[in-house]
Design a protein around this motif. Structure first.
Motif, PDB file in Angstrom:
ATOM      1  N   ASP A 297       0.826  -1.203   0.000  1.00  0.00           N
ATOM      2  CA  ASP A 297       0.000   0.000   0.000  1.00  0.00           C
ATOM      3  C   ASP A 297       0.864   1.258   0.000  1.00  0.00           C
ATOM      4  N   VAL A 298       0.240   2.349  -0.417  1.00  0.00           N
ATOM      5  CA  VAL A 298       0.875   3.669  -0.418  1.00  0.00           C
ATOM      6  C   VAL A 298       0.155   4.545   0.602  1.00  0.00           C
ATOM      7  N   GLY A 299       0.906   5.343   1.332  1.00  0.00           N
ATOM      8  CA  GLY A 299       0.284   6.227   2.298  1.00  0.00           C
ATOM      9  C   GLY A 299       1.287   7.180   2.910  1.00  0.00           C
ATOM     10  N   HIS A 300       0.859   7.900   3.964  1.00  0.00           N
ATOM     11  CA  HIS A 300       1.758   8.811   4.665  1.00  0.00           C
ATOM     12  C   HIS A 300       1.380   8.849   6.140  1.00  0.00           C
ATOM     13  N   LEU A 301       2.302   9.326   6.968  1.00  0.00           N
ATOM     14  CA  LEU A 301       2.055   9.560   8.381  1.00  0.00           C
ATOM     15  C   LEU A 301       1.907  11.048   8.631  1.00  0.00           C
ATOM     16  N   ASP A 302       1.052  11.407   9.600  1.00  0.00           N
ATOM     17  CA  ASP A 302       1.013  12.807   9.999  1.00  0.00           C
ATOM     18  C   ASP A 302       2.013  13.015  11.145  1.00  0.00           C
ATOM     19  N   ASP A 303       2.062  14.229  11.689  1.00  0.00           N
ATOM     20  CA  ASP A 303       3.086  14.517  12.697  1.00  0.00           C
ATOM     21  C   ASP A 303       2.772  13.898  14.053  1.00  0.00           C
ATOM     22  N   GLN A 304       1.627  13.204  14.168  1.00  0.00           N
ATOM     23  CA  GLN A 304       1.305  12.473  15.388  1.00  0.00           C
ATOM     24  C   GLN A 304       1.439  10.962  15.216  1.00  0.00           C
ATOM     25  N   GLY A 305       2.013  10.556  14.074  1.00  0.00           N
ATOM     26  CA  GLY A 305       2.225   9.142  13.824  1.00  0.00           C
ATOM     27  C   GLY A 305       1.014   8.404  13.326  1.00  0.00           C
ATOM     28  N   ARG A 306      -0.031   9.123  12.912  1.00  0.00           N
ATOM     29  CA  ARG A 306      -1.229   8.472  12.378  1.00  0.00           C
ATOM     30  C   ARG A 306      -1.051   8.205  10.893  1.00  0.00           C
ATOM     31  N   LEU A 307      -1.462   7.015  10.489  1.00  0.00           N
ATOM     32  CA  LEU A 307      -1.290   6.578   9.108  1.00  0.00           C
ATOM     33  C   LEU A 307      -2.520   6.916   8.280  1.00  0.00           C
ATOM     34  N   PHE A 308      -2.279   7.406   7.062  1.00  0.00           N
ATOM     35  CA  PHE A 308      -3.339   7.662   6.095  1.00  0.00           C
ATOM     36  C   PHE A 308      -2.972   6.918   4.804  1.00  0.00           C
ATOM     37  N   LEU A 309      -3.869   6.099   4.330  1.00  0.00           N
ATOM     38  CA  LEU A 309      -3.604   5.280   3.147  1.00  0.00           C
ATOM     39  C   LEU A 309      -4.183   5.924   1.896  1.00  0.00           C
ATOM     40  N   THR A 310      -3.402   5.896   0.842  1.00  0.00           N
ATOM     41  CA  THR A 310      -3.885   6.334  -0.461  1.00  0.00           C
ATOM     42  C   THR A 310      -4.507   5.169  -1.212  1.00  0.00           C
ATOM     43  N   GLY A 311      -3.924   3.986  -1.093  1.00  0.00           N
ATOM     44  CA  GLY A 311      -4.445   2.794  -1.759  1.00  0.00           C
ATOM     45  C   GLY A 311      -3.322   1.844  -2.109  1.00  0.00           C
ATOM     46  N   ARG A 312      -3.648   0.853  -2.912  1.00  0.00           N
ATOM     47  CA  ARG A 312      -2.668  -0.137  -3.323  1.00  0.00           C
ATOM     48  C   ARG A 312      -1.662   0.472  -4.295  1.00  0.00           C
ATOM     49  N   ALA A 313      -0.388   0.134  -4.110  1.00  0.00           N
ATOM     50  CA  ALA A 313       0.650   0.656  -4.999  1.00  0.00           C
ATOM     51  C   ALA A 313       0.417   0.224  -6.433  1.00  0.00           C
ATOM     52  N   ASP A 314      -0.073  -1.021  -6.619  1.00  0.00           N
ATOM     53  CA  ASP A 314      -0.257  -1.510  -7.982  1.00  0.00           C
ATOM     54  C   ASP A 314      -1.552  -1.019  -8.614  1.00  0.00           C
ATOM     55  N   ASP A 315      -2.342  -0.205  -7.888  1.00  0.00           N
ATOM     56  CA  ASP A 315      -3.532   0.412  -8.479  1.00  0.00           C
ATOM     57  C   ASP A 315      -3.196   1.711  -9.204  1.00  0.00           C
ATOM     58  N   MET A 316      -1.995   2.229  -8.984  1.00  0.00           N
ATOM     59  CA  MET A 316      -1.580   3.471  -9.627  1.00  0.00           C
ATOM     60  C   MET A 316      -1.618   3.316 -11.147  1.00  0.00           C
ATOM     61  N   ILE A 317      -2.163   4.312 -11.846  1.00  0.00           N
ATOM     62  CA  ILE A 317      -2.176   4.283 -13.301  1.00  0.00           C
ATOM     63  C   ILE A 317      -1.434   5.512 -13.829  1.00  0.00           C
ATOM     64  N   VAL A 318      -1.057   5.460 -15.100  1.00  0.00           N
ATOM     65  CA  VAL A 318      -0.462   6.604 -15.784  1.00  0.00           C
ATOM     66  C   VAL A 318      -1.441   7.036 -16.861  1.00  0.00           C
ATOM     67  N   SER A 319      -2.020   8.224 -16.679  1.00  0.00           N
ATOM     68  CA  SER A 319      -3.032   8.731 -17.608  1.00  0.00           C
ATOM     69  C   SER A 319      -2.503   9.994 -18.277  1.00  0.00           C
ATOM     70  N   GLY A 320      -2.208   9.887 -19.568  1.00  0.00           N
ATOM     71  CA  GLY A 320      -1.674  11.028 -20.296  1.00  0.00           C
ATOM     72  C   GLY A 320      -0.381  11.537 -19.709  1.00  0.00           C
ATOM     73  N   GLY A 321       0.434  10.624 -19.169  1.00  0.00           N
ATOM     74  CA  GLY A 321       1.715  11.003 -18.594  1.00  0.00           C
ATOM     75  C   GLY A 321       1.656  11.389 -17.131  1.00  0.00           C
ATOM     76  N   GLU A 322       0.455  11.433 -16.535  1.00  0.00           N
ATOM     77  CA  GLU A 322       0.305  11.795 -15.129  1.00  0.00           C
ATOM     78  C   GLU A 322       0.051  10.547 -14.276  1.00  0.00           C
ATOM     79  N   ASN A 323       0.734  10.452 -13.134  1.00  0.00           N
ATOM     80  CA  ASN A 323       0.457   9.370 -12.183  1.00  0.00           C
ATOM     81  C   ASN A 323      -0.838   9.673 -11.439  1.00  0.00           C
ATOM     82  N   VAL A 324      -1.752   8.735 -11.460  1.00  0.00           N
ATOM     83  CA  VAL A 324      -3.055   8.928 -10.825  1.00  0.00           C
ATOM     84  C   VAL A 324      -3.358   7.715  -9.957  1.00  0.00           C
ATOM     85  N   HIS A 325      -3.766   7.959  -8.716  1.00  0.00           N
ATOM     86  CA  HIS A 325      -4.180   6.863  -7.844  1.00  0.00           C
ATOM     87  C   HIS A 325      -5.688   6.946  -7.630  1.00  0.00           C
TER      88      HIS A 325
END
Length: 552
Positions: free
Chosen positions: A436-464
Motif C-alpha cells: 500500500d501507499v500512504g503517509h504519516l502525519d506529525d502524530q504518527g497516524r497513518l493515512f492510506l492512499t491505496g494499493r501501490a499496484d492500483d496506480m495508473i499513468v493517464s496522459g503522462g500523469e500518475n493517478v491513484h
C-alpha cells in the motif's frame, strides 16, 4: 526500545512519529489491565502450565488453559447450543485421537470449510492437539479454486458444512459437520461425520508434546487460486499484548465474532477471546438483526466484524443497540473503512469503534480508536506497542510526516512465507511491505492512499484511484463506490467508477465528474461512471474487481 535501522536518520518530530515507546512495558500493562494476568491458586496454575508446556502459545493451549482456569464457564454459544471450556477440552481430546486414527496429523493437513459455529473451533483445537497443520478455507471459493487449494496444500482431510459438500474436490477425506443419514462411503471416498468421529475417538493416547502445527490462512483469492500464508504460533503473548495496547478488551466479557472465522480478523478475535476466558457468541450467517440480537441476548461487550457489516447495519435503519449494556468495542478489519461510514456508525451507536489495518501476510500494522476516527477522519490509526511502522520514499529512505510513500511494517508475529514458495512481498531491513501507499502525519497516524499496484499513468500523469474513491463515496446520495483504472485509447489509462446510490438519490454521471473535477485534478476525473445495484464482494467485504460490470 532500540530504533529500527531505517529510523536512524530521523530526529526530532519525525523520529517521534515512528518510535512508539517500550513494547515490553506497554505489553505488560496491557495484559494486566485486561485481566489476563491475575493471581491464581496453585491447582489451576499447574493445569495451565501443563497446557502451555504441551501446546505452546496456540489455540489448543488457549482452550486447554481455559479448561483448567474456568472449566464451567461457557466457551462457545452458537445457533445449536452452548459448550463449556471443560466440554470443549474433553471433546477435542477425543476428536484429536480420531483425526490421528484416520491418518491426519503431522504432515497431513486438515482443511476447514465451515461457517461460524463451534465445529471449526473444535477442529482447530483438535488439529493442534494432533500436530496437524490447519488450512482455513474461504466459504466463498468456487469448486475450481477449491481444487487448486486442495492440491496446493496437499490436504489429507477437509471438514465441511453439508452445504459445501459438492464443492470439496476428490482426494481429501471428507468429514461433514453433520450427516443426517450417518457416515457412509460415497463413490470412491469416505464420508464421515464430525460428531460421530468425536464420539468414537481413537486408540492410544495423545502425544504429550505434538509437533507445533501451523495455521494456513488463504489470501483473498479474488482471482485464481488463493495463496496460503503460513502463520506460526507465537512464542510469547507479545502479539496479543500489542493488540490489547490499543483495543481494551477485558477478561471474561462475552464477545460476538461476526467476522468469518476463516479470515485473519475473525481468527484473531477467537484467539483473543480464548486468552481472555471469554464466551464466544457465533451466528452461522450475518444479518444486521442477527448481530444486534446476539449482542443483546448475551450482553456482548465486544464485536469483531468487517466494515461492510457496519454498512448493512446502518442501512437496516437500526439507530441503537437493543440493550442497555451497549458494547464498549466494535472492532473491524479486513477491508477499507470509509471515513463517512465510521462517523455515521459512531453517531448512531456511540464512540466504540476501532479499526485495524493489516493483511493476511503482515497481520496488523496500525489501529485507529474512536478518538482518532473522530479527530482525523480516514486515518488507519497508529502502530500499537511493539510495532515498527515506516513510510519509505522512492529511494527507500524513511519519508518525513506528510510525505507519501510505500508502507512497511515489523511486529511480533513474523510472516513465515507462502506455502507455494512465492516471494511476492517486498522486504527492507526485516520490515515487510504491505503493498500500500500512504503517509504519516506529525502524530504518527497513518493515512492510506491505496494499493501501490492500483496506480495508473493517464496522459503522462500518475493517478491513484484511492482519493477519487474516497471523494465519490462521501458524496450525498452515494451508498458506496469503487474506482479503478481501465484501458484508454487516447490516454493509455483512465479511471472508471462504479457507484451504488442511496434510494431516491438523483446523482448523474456528470454531477459526479464535475465534483471530482472541482476537488481534484482533471486527469482524476472518471472516464466512465457505472451505476450498479450493488458492488460484488467476497465473504470478507472486499470488492471482486473482475466481477464489476463493464470493466474493459
Amino acid at each position: 526500545m532500540a530504533a529500527h535501522p531505517l529510523l536512524q536518520n530521523l530526529s526530532g518530530t519525525a523520529r517521534a512519529a515512528y518510535e512508539l515507546g517500550s513494547g515490553t512495558a506497554r505489553a505488560a500493562v496491557a495484559l494486566t489491565r485486561s485481566g489476563v494476568v491475575r493471581p491464581l491458586g496453585p491447582g489451576r496454575l499447574y493445569g495451565m502450565g501443563r497446557a502451555l508446556v504441551r501446546y505452546g502459545h496456540s489455540i489448543a493451549a488457549a482452550y486447554s488453559v481455559g479448561a483448567a482456569r474456568h472449566p464451567y464457564r461457557l466457551a462457545v454459544v452458537d445457533d445449536d447450543g452452548v459448550t463449556t471450556y471443560a466440554e470443549l477440552d474433553e471433546r477435542t481430546d477425543r476428536l484429536a485421537l480420531a483425526l490421528l486414527d484416520s491418518g491426519a496429523g503431522p504432515g497431513a493437513p486438515v482443511g476447514i470449510l465451515c461457517r461460524n459455529s463451534v465445529a471449526p473451533i473444535e477442529v482447530m483445537i483438535a488439529a493442534g492437539k494432533a500436530g496437524a497443520d490447519v488450512v482455513l478455507i474461504n466459504t466463498g471459493l468456487s469448486a475450481e479454486q477449491l481444487r487448486g487449494v486442495g492440491s496446493q496444500q496437499q490436504l489429507h482431510t477437509v471438514v465441511a458444512d453439508p452445504e459445501f459438500r459438492e464443492l470439496v474436490p476428490e482426494g481429501p477425506r471428507l468429514v461433514l459437520t453433520s450427516t443426517p443419514d450417518g457416515p457412509r462411503p460415497v463413490a470412491d471416498r469416505v464420508l464421515d461425520d464430525l460428531e460421530v468421529m468425536t464420539g468414537r475417538g481413537g486408540p492410544g493416547e495423545l502425544p504429550f508434546r505434538p509437533p507445533h502445527s501451523k495455521q494456513i490462512v488463504l489470501t483473498s483469492g479474488t482471482t485464481g487460486t488463493p495463496k496460503g500464508a503460513k502463520r506460526p504460533h507465537p512464542s510469547t503473548l507479545a502479539p496479543a499484548a500489542s493488540i490489547l495496547s490499543a483495543i481494551p478488551l477485558r477478561a471474561a466479557e462475552p464477545i460476538h465474532i461476526a467476522a468469518p472465522l476463516f479470515h485473519t480478523w475473525g481468527n484473531a478475535g477467537l484467539l483473543l477471546a480464548a486468552l481472555h476466558g471469554a464466551t464466544v457468541v457465533l451466528r452461522r450467517k450475518f444479518t444486521p438483526d442477527g448481530l444486534l440480537d446476539a449482542v443483546a441476548e448475551r450482553r456482548c461487550t465486544t464485536v469483531f466484524a468487517v466494515p461492510v457489516m457496519l454498512q448493512r447495519i446502518l442501512e437496516s435503519g437500526a439507530d441503537d443497540w437493543r440493550t442497555d449494556d451497549a458494547p464498549r468495542i466494535v472492532a473491524v478489519s479486513g477491508s477499507a473503512l470509509p471515513a463517512g461510514q465510521a462517523r455515521a456508525f459512531m453517531d448512531r451507536f456511540g464512540d466504540c469503534l476501532y479499526n485495524l489495518y493489516g493483511s493476511t501476510e503482515v497481520s496488523w500494522v496500525s489501529i485507529a480508536g474512536p478518538e482518532d476516527l473522530r479527530d482525523a477522519p480516514g486515518t488507519a490509526g497508529r502502530a500499537p506497542a511493539g510495532t515498527t511502522l515506516v513510510i519509505l520514499d522512492e529511494n527507500d529512505e524513511p519519508a518525513a510526516p506528510g510525505v507519501e510513500g510505500r508502507v512497511f511494517v515489523g511486529n511480533d508475529l513474523p510472516f513465515d512465507g507462502y506455502t507455494g514458495g512465492e516471494t511476492d512481498l517486498e522486504e527492507r531491513d526485516g520490515l515487510l511491505g504491505t503493498g500500500d501507499v500512504g503517509h504519516l502525519d506529525d502524530q504518527g497516524r497513518l493515512f492510506l492512499t491505496g494499493r501501490a499496484d492500483d496506480m495508473i499513468v493517464s496522459g503522462g500523469e500518475n493517478v491513484h484511484p484511492g482519493p477519487v474513491e474516497e471523494l465519490v463515496s462521501g458524496l450525498t446520495g452515494v451508498r458506496e463506490a469503487c474506482v479503478l483504472g481501465v484501458a484508454d485509447d487516447d490516454y493509455g489509462q483512465r479511471l472508471a467508477a462504479w457507484v451504488v446510490l442511496e434510494p431516491g438519490a438523483d446523482l448523474t454521471a456528470d454531477t459526479i465528474r464535475d465534483r471530482v473535477r472541482s476537488d481534484l485534478a482533471k486527469f482524476a476525473v472518471p472516464r466512465d461512471v457505472h451505476f450498479v445495484d450493488e458492488l460484488p464482494r467476497n465473504q470478507t467485504g472486499k470488492v471482486l474487481r473482475a466481477a464489476l460490470p463493464g470493466r474493459t
